[in-house]
Write a protein that holds these residues in place. Structure first.
Motif, PDB file in Angstrom:
ATOM      1  N   GLY A  70      -3.984  28.379 -20.536  1.00  9.69           N
ATOM      2  CA  GLY A  70      -3.671  27.653 -21.600  1.00  9.69           C
ATOM      3  C   GLY A  70      -4.828  27.916 -22.842  1.00  9.69           C
ATOM      4  N   TRP A  71      -5.899  28.815 -22.594  1.00  5.96           N
ATOM      5  CA  TRP A  71      -6.818  29.198 -23.494  1.00  5.96           C
ATOM      6  C   TRP A  71      -6.586  29.877 -24.735  1.00  5.96           C
ATOM      7  N   THR A  72      -5.263  30.454 -24.956  1.00  5.49           N
ATOM      8  CA  THR A  72      -4.630  31.050 -26.124  1.00  5.49           C
ATOM      9  C   THR A  72      -3.415  30.282 -26.226  1.00  5.49           C
ATOM     10  N   ARG A  73      -3.664  29.048 -27.068  1.00  5.22           N
ATOM     11  CA  ARG A  73      -2.623  28.343 -27.354  1.00  5.22           C
ATOM     12  C   ARG A  73      -1.910  28.869 -28.377  1.00  5.22           C
ATOM     13  N   ASP A  74      -2.390  29.386 -29.388  1.00  5.43           N
ATOM     14  CA  ASP A  74      -1.704  29.972 -30.543  1.00  5.43           C
ATOM     15  C   ASP A  74      -2.001  31.482 -30.557  1.00  5.43           C
ATOM     16  N   PRO A  75      -1.021  32.199 -30.118  1.00  2.00           N
ATOM     17  CA  PRO A  75      -1.176  33.937 -30.082  1.00  2.00           C
ATOM     18  C   PRO A  75      -1.196  34.427 -31.411  1.00  2.00           C
ATOM     19  N   SER A  76      -0.571  33.662 -32.320  1.00  2.00           N
ATOM     20  CA  SER A  76      -0.995  34.363 -33.587  1.00  2.00           C
ATOM     21  C   SER A  76      -2.450  34.396 -34.179  1.00  2.00           C
ATOM     22  N   ARG A  77      -3.069  33.503 -33.563  1.00  3.50           N
ATOM     23  CA  ARG A  77      -4.602  33.322 -34.123  1.00  3.50           C
ATOM     24  C   ARG A  77      -5.488  34.762 -33.529  1.00  3.50           C
ATOM     25  N   THR A  78      -5.632  35.442 -34.351  1.00  2.00           N
ATOM     26  CA  THR A  78      -6.233  36.503 -33.866  1.00  2.00           C
ATOM     27  C   THR A  78      -7.909  36.813 -34.215  1.00  2.00           C
ATOM     28  N   GLU A  79      -8.224  35.992 -35.242  1.00  2.13           N
ATOM     29  CA  GLU A  79      -9.611  36.056 -35.692  1.00  2.13           C
ATOM     30  C   GLU A  79     -10.669  35.432 -34.666  1.00  2.13           C
ATOM     31  N   GLU A  80     -11.939  36.067 -35.025  1.00  2.00           N
ATOM     32  CA  GLU A  80     -12.891  35.714 -33.879  1.00  2.00           C
ATOM     33  C   GLU A  80     -13.025  34.089 -33.622  1.00  2.00           C
ATOM     34  N   ILE A  81     -13.313  33.984 -32.403  1.00  2.00           N
ATOM     35  CA  ILE A  81     -13.673  32.416 -32.321  1.00  2.00           C
ATOM     36  C   ILE A  81     -15.197  32.243 -32.465  1.00  2.00           C
ATOM     37  N   ASN A  82     -15.413  31.000 -33.195  1.00  2.00           N
ATOM     38  CA  ASN A  82     -16.529  30.787 -33.690  1.00  2.00           C
ATOM     39  C   ASN A  82     -17.326  29.671 -32.921  1.00  2.00           C
ATOM     40  N   LEU A  83     -17.914  30.296 -31.899  1.00  2.00           N
ATOM     41  CA  LEU A  83     -18.553  29.609 -30.839  1.00  2.00           C
ATOM     42  C   LEU A  83     -19.631  30.020 -30.422  1.00  2.00           C
ATOM     43  N   GLU A  84     -20.737  28.977 -30.538  1.00  2.00           N
ATOM     44  CA  GLU A  84     -22.165  29.592 -30.463  1.00  2.00           C
ATOM     45  C   GLU A  84     -22.954  28.553 -29.318  1.00  2.00           C
ATOM     46  N   TRP A  85     -23.746  29.024 -28.557  1.00  2.00           N
ATOM     47  CA  TRP A  85     -24.357  28.378 -27.454  1.00  2.00           C
ATOM     48  C   TRP A  85     -25.908  28.448 -27.896  1.00  2.00           C
ATOM     49  N   ARG A  86     -26.536  27.112 -28.092  1.00  2.00           N
ATOM     50  CA  ARG A  86     -27.867  26.884 -28.137  1.00  2.00           C
ATOM     51  C   ARG A  86     -28.762  26.070 -27.095  1.00  2.00           C
ATOM     52  N   CYS A  87     -29.773  26.449 -26.580  1.00  2.00           N
ATOM     53  CA  CYS A  87     -30.482  25.731 -25.796  1.00  2.00           C
ATOM     54  C   CYS A  87     -31.568  24.870 -26.615  1.00  2.00           C
ATOM     55  N   GLY A  88     -31.664  23.779 -26.325  1.00  2.00           N
ATOM     56  CA  GLY A  88     -32.716  22.868 -27.156  1.00  2.00           C
ATOM     57  C   GLY A  88     -32.475  21.250 -26.988  1.00  2.00           C
ATOM     58  N   ASP A  89     -33.304  20.553 -27.602  1.00  2.00           N
ATOM     59  CA  ASP A  89     -33.452  18.950 -27.345  1.00  2.00           C
ATOM     60  C   ASP A  89     -32.348  18.445 -28.515  1.00  2.00           C
ATOM     61  N   GLY A  90     -31.292  17.889 -27.947  1.00  2.00           N
ATOM     62  CA  GLY A  90     -30.533  17.003 -28.825  1.00  2.00           C
ATOM     63  C   GLY A  90     -30.172  17.666 -30.137  1.00  2.00           C
ATOM     64  N   LEU A  91     -30.222  17.065 -31.245  1.00  2.00           N
ATOM     65  CA  LEU A  91     -29.814  17.264 -32.644  1.00  2.00           C
ATOM     66  C   LEU A  91     -30.896  18.380 -33.180  1.00  2.00           C
ATOM     67  N   LYS A  92     -31.789  18.454 -32.304  1.00  2.00           N
ATOM     68  CA  LYS A  92     -32.825  19.898 -32.823  1.00  2.00           C
ATOM     69  C   LYS A  92     -32.169  21.041 -32.827  1.00  2.00           C
ATOM     70  N   ILE A  93     -30.876  21.422 -32.348  1.00  2.00           N
ATOM     71  CA  ILE A  93     -30.106  22.642 -31.975  1.00  2.00           C
ATOM     72  C   ILE A  93     -29.637  23.050 -33.463  1.00  2.00           C
ATOM     73  N   LEU A  94     -29.516  21.689 -34.079  1.00  2.00           N
ATOM     74  CA  LEU A  94     -28.725  21.834 -35.273  1.00  2.00           C
ATOM     75  C   LEU A  94     -29.686  22.089 -36.712  1.00  2.00           C
TER      76      LEU A  94
END
Length: 166
Positions: A70-94
């Motif tokens: 179920g990870w590809t719910r919309d097969p027409s959606r081919t653009e890059e997935i904008n997901l970023e991982w950040r290590c840090g304390d609370g809202l300081k990551i933003l």
């Protein structure tokens, strides 16, 4: 909602293994997702799951596989997935304003006092009551990062603790 270019920005603070950010990013209704945690080990696990999901998504989009998870719910959606991982304390990551003023902040699986600390509210009941003027009750952390909505799921659901959230 809408496609990634027109959707909402989301940040999940304390994301642990990253399943919520992954589900949001691959669900097709967000512009960008940031998953943050204090634990580099937890983020390492999240990145590993992310790589596996992305490999599977690319195979599905290329017609080489069927999406059984179920990870590809919309097969027409081919653009890059904008997901970023950040290590840090609370809202300081933003960064200031990063969620664009109408973003969503999620904090799940932490205690009420930890959540209150992350979003910038006092954790002692005596410091924060319903009689406190609204201007003093503003959640400065949410304002700073540009979140207009907060989704929380605290682990300790005693009424006295949960009432601190309102």
């Amino acid at each position: 909602g809408g496609a990634a270019s027109g959707g909402v920005r989301v940040a999940d603070v304390g994301c642990d293994h990253g399943l919520l950010p992954l589900a949001l990013a691959y669900g097709g209704n967000v512009r960008s997702v940031v998953g943050g945690d204090e634990s580099e080990n937890a983020l390492g696990n999240a990145r590993t799951i992310h790589r596996r999901v992305e490999r599977q998504r690319r195979k599905v989009l290329a017609g080489e596989a069927v999406d059984t998870e179920g990870w590809t719910r919309d097969p027409s959606r081919t653009e890059e997935i904008n997901l970023e991982w950040r290590c840090g304390d609370g809202l300081k990551i933003l960064e200031d304003g990063e969620l664009g003023g109408d973003g969503v902040l999620t904090v799940a699986g932490l205690g009420v006092n930890a959540i209150l600390g992350i979003i910038g509210l006092p954790s002692r009941h005596a410091d924060f009551t319903a009689e406190t003027p609204t201007t003093e009750r503003r959640v400065h952390g949410l304002d700073r990062v540009g979140a207009s909505r907060l989704v929380v799921q605290p682990t300790n659901a005693r009424p006295r603790n949960v009432m601190k959230m309102y």
